[in-house]
Design a protein around this motif. Structure first.
Motif, PDB file in Angstrom:
ATOM      1  N   SER A   8       0.823  -1.209   0.000  1.00  0.00           N
ATOM      2  CA  SER A   8       0.000   0.000   0.000  1.00  0.00           C
ATOM      3  C   SER A   8       0.858   1.261   0.000  1.00  0.00           C
ATOM      4  O   SER A   8       0.380   2.332  -0.353  1.00  0.00           O
ATOM      5  CB  SER A   8      -0.908   0.042   1.236  1.00  0.00           C
ATOM      6  N   ALA A  38      -0.372  -4.342  -5.500  1.00  0.00           N
ATOM      7  CA  ALA A  38      -0.726  -3.150  -4.731  1.00  0.00           C
ATOM      8  C   ALA A  38      -2.220  -2.873  -4.764  1.00  0.00           C
ATOM      9  O   ALA A  38      -2.891  -3.135  -5.769  1.00  0.00           O
ATOM     10  CB  ALA A  38       0.037  -1.939  -5.267  1.00  0.00           C
ATOM     11  N   ASP A  39      -2.729  -2.326  -3.666  1.00  0.00           N
ATOM     12  CA  ASP A  39      -4.157  -1.999  -3.605  1.00  0.00           C
ATOM     13  C   ASP A  39      -4.434  -0.555  -4.006  1.00  0.00           C
ATOM     14  O   ASP A  39      -5.559  -0.086  -3.868  1.00  0.00           O
ATOM     15  CB  ASP A  39      -4.713  -2.270  -2.200  1.00  0.00           C
ATOM     16  N   ARG A  40      -3.395   0.109  -4.531  1.00  0.00           N
ATOM     17  CA  ARG A  40      -3.536   1.505  -4.973  1.00  0.00           C
ATOM     18  C   ARG A  40      -2.326   1.868  -5.835  1.00  0.00           C
ATOM     19  O   ARG A  40      -1.364   1.101  -5.927  1.00  0.00           O
ATOM     20  CB  ARG A  40      -3.646   2.441  -3.770  1.00  0.00           C
ATOM     21  N   ASP A  41      -2.358   3.052  -6.422  1.00  0.00           N
ATOM     22  CA  ASP A  41      -1.215   3.526  -7.214  1.00  0.00           C
ATOM     23  C   ASP A  41      -0.176   4.104  -6.256  1.00  0.00           C
ATOM     24  O   ASP A  41      -0.023   5.315  -6.132  1.00  0.00           O
ATOM     25  CB  ASP A  41      -1.673   4.589  -8.217  1.00  0.00           C
ATOM     26  N   TYR A  45       4.307   0.177  -6.155  1.00  0.00           N
ATOM     27  CA  TYR A  45       3.872  -0.215  -7.494  1.00  0.00           C
ATOM     28  C   TYR A  45       4.688   0.520  -8.562  1.00  0.00           C
ATOM     29  O   TYR A  45       5.198  -0.100  -9.505  1.00  0.00           O
ATOM     30  CB  TYR A  45       2.385   0.087  -7.662  1.00  0.00           C
ATOM     31  N   GLU A  56       1.270  -5.508 -10.286  1.00  0.00           N
ATOM     32  CA  GLU A  56      -0.130  -5.360 -10.659  1.00  0.00           C
ATOM     33  C   GLU A  56      -0.893  -4.703  -9.510  1.00  0.00           C
ATOM     34  O   GLU A  56      -0.385  -4.585  -8.398  1.00  0.00           O
ATOM     35  CB  GLU A  56      -0.738  -6.730 -10.988  1.00  0.00           C
ATOM     36  N   LYS A  57      -2.128  -4.300  -9.817  1.00  0.00           N
ATOM     37  CA  LYS A  57      -2.996  -3.715  -8.795  1.00  0.00           C
ATOM     38  C   LYS A  57      -4.149  -4.668  -8.503  1.00  0.00           C
ATOM     39  O   LYS A  57      -4.528  -5.476  -9.355  1.00  0.00           O
ATOM     40  CB  LYS A  57      -3.535  -2.362  -9.251  1.00  0.00           C
ATOM     41  N   ASP A  59      -8.076  -4.880  -6.309  1.00  0.00           N
ATOM     42  CA  ASP A  59      -9.154  -4.253  -5.551  1.00  0.00           C
ATOM     43  C   ASP A  59      -9.466  -5.137  -4.351  1.00  0.00           C
ATOM     44  O   ASP A  59     -10.042  -6.208  -4.485  1.00  0.00           O
ATOM     45  CB  ASP A  59     -10.394  -4.102  -6.436  1.00  0.00           C
TER      46      ASP A  59
END
Length: 227
Positions: A8, A38-41, A45, A56-57, A59
């Motif tokens: 994160s 990752a759960d976000r930019d 990431y 990769e991302k 959700d």
């Protein structure tokens, strides 16, 4: 060894492991393959993309089946949960005991906190010793068996200084934890507890680490966030 970081933030521990893998004389650490989910930019990431690593991302609000599937698609041997969320029990079960967590306290002290709150809590409480714990992820939050722990003195109560020590201790705990997990596979010798001295002071590592000259270099530690 394939290591997936669920991320994160800035990915400081992933950067540490990557940097060490470039410098290490040990086959065990040179062969580490790092990926980021990752759960976000976030910084982790973007950094992984800049290095050409698999990133990769995800959700984390999607279904358990989808989350577990996305994680298992990486075929990682070890999954490091450096993510700012409590992971659902069904996802933990679905990842078949591969998950480890890096917690910035000497567990069981200050369990259940996320990010740097455990560091701030330790300073506020007046702890004279603090540290980091690498442990297995189980259904109980921060309740899994410790794999490694690294302790340091908090004689300087300046939060910036303590956070820097926490960062170093966390990296060392991760390295020690991975070393312990893979020791048998790589026929590595068991290391005794040891004290490592760096610019921020002494760190007690249990289990100990193989000799790595870079770990005592201030230049090495300063270069991690710049890389």
């Amino acid at each position: 060894m394939r290591v997936l970081f669920l991320s994160s933030g800035g990915g400081s521990t992933a950067r540490f492991l990557y940097k060490l893998s470039q410098l290490s004389n040990f086959r065990f650490i040179r062969e580490v393959e790092i990926s980021i989910l990752a759960d976000r930019d976030c910084g982790a990431y973007r950094w992984a993309k800049s290095k050409g690593l698999n990133a990769e991302k995800i959700d984390m609000q999607s279904s358990v089946k989808e989350i577990t599937g996305n994680i298992n698609n990486f075929n990682a041997e070890i999954i490091v949960t450096t993510i700012y969320k409590i992971i659902q029990e069904e996802v933990i079960i679905g990842c078949a005991g591969k998950m480890i967590n890096l917690h910035y306290s000497l567990l069981p002290a200050f369990a259940g906190t996320i990010g740097d709150k455990s560091i701030k809590d330790a300073v506020s409480y007046g702890c004279m010793l603090a540290g980091s714990t690498c442990h297995m992820v189980t259904r109980e939050v921060d309740g899994g068996q410790p794999i490694s722990q690294v302790a340091y003195c908090t004689e300087n109560k300046d939060i910036v200084t303590v956070k820097q020590k926490a960062f170093v201790s966390g990296c060392l705990a991760l390295y020690s934890g991975l070393y312990s997990i893979k020791r048998i596979n790589y026929r590595l010798e068991e290391e005794l507890d040891q004290v490592i001295t760096i610019s921020g002071g002494a760190m007690l590592c249990s289990p100990g680490l193989p000799s790595e000259q870079s770990l005592t270099s201030e230049i090495f530690w300063n270069s991690i966030q710049k890389d």
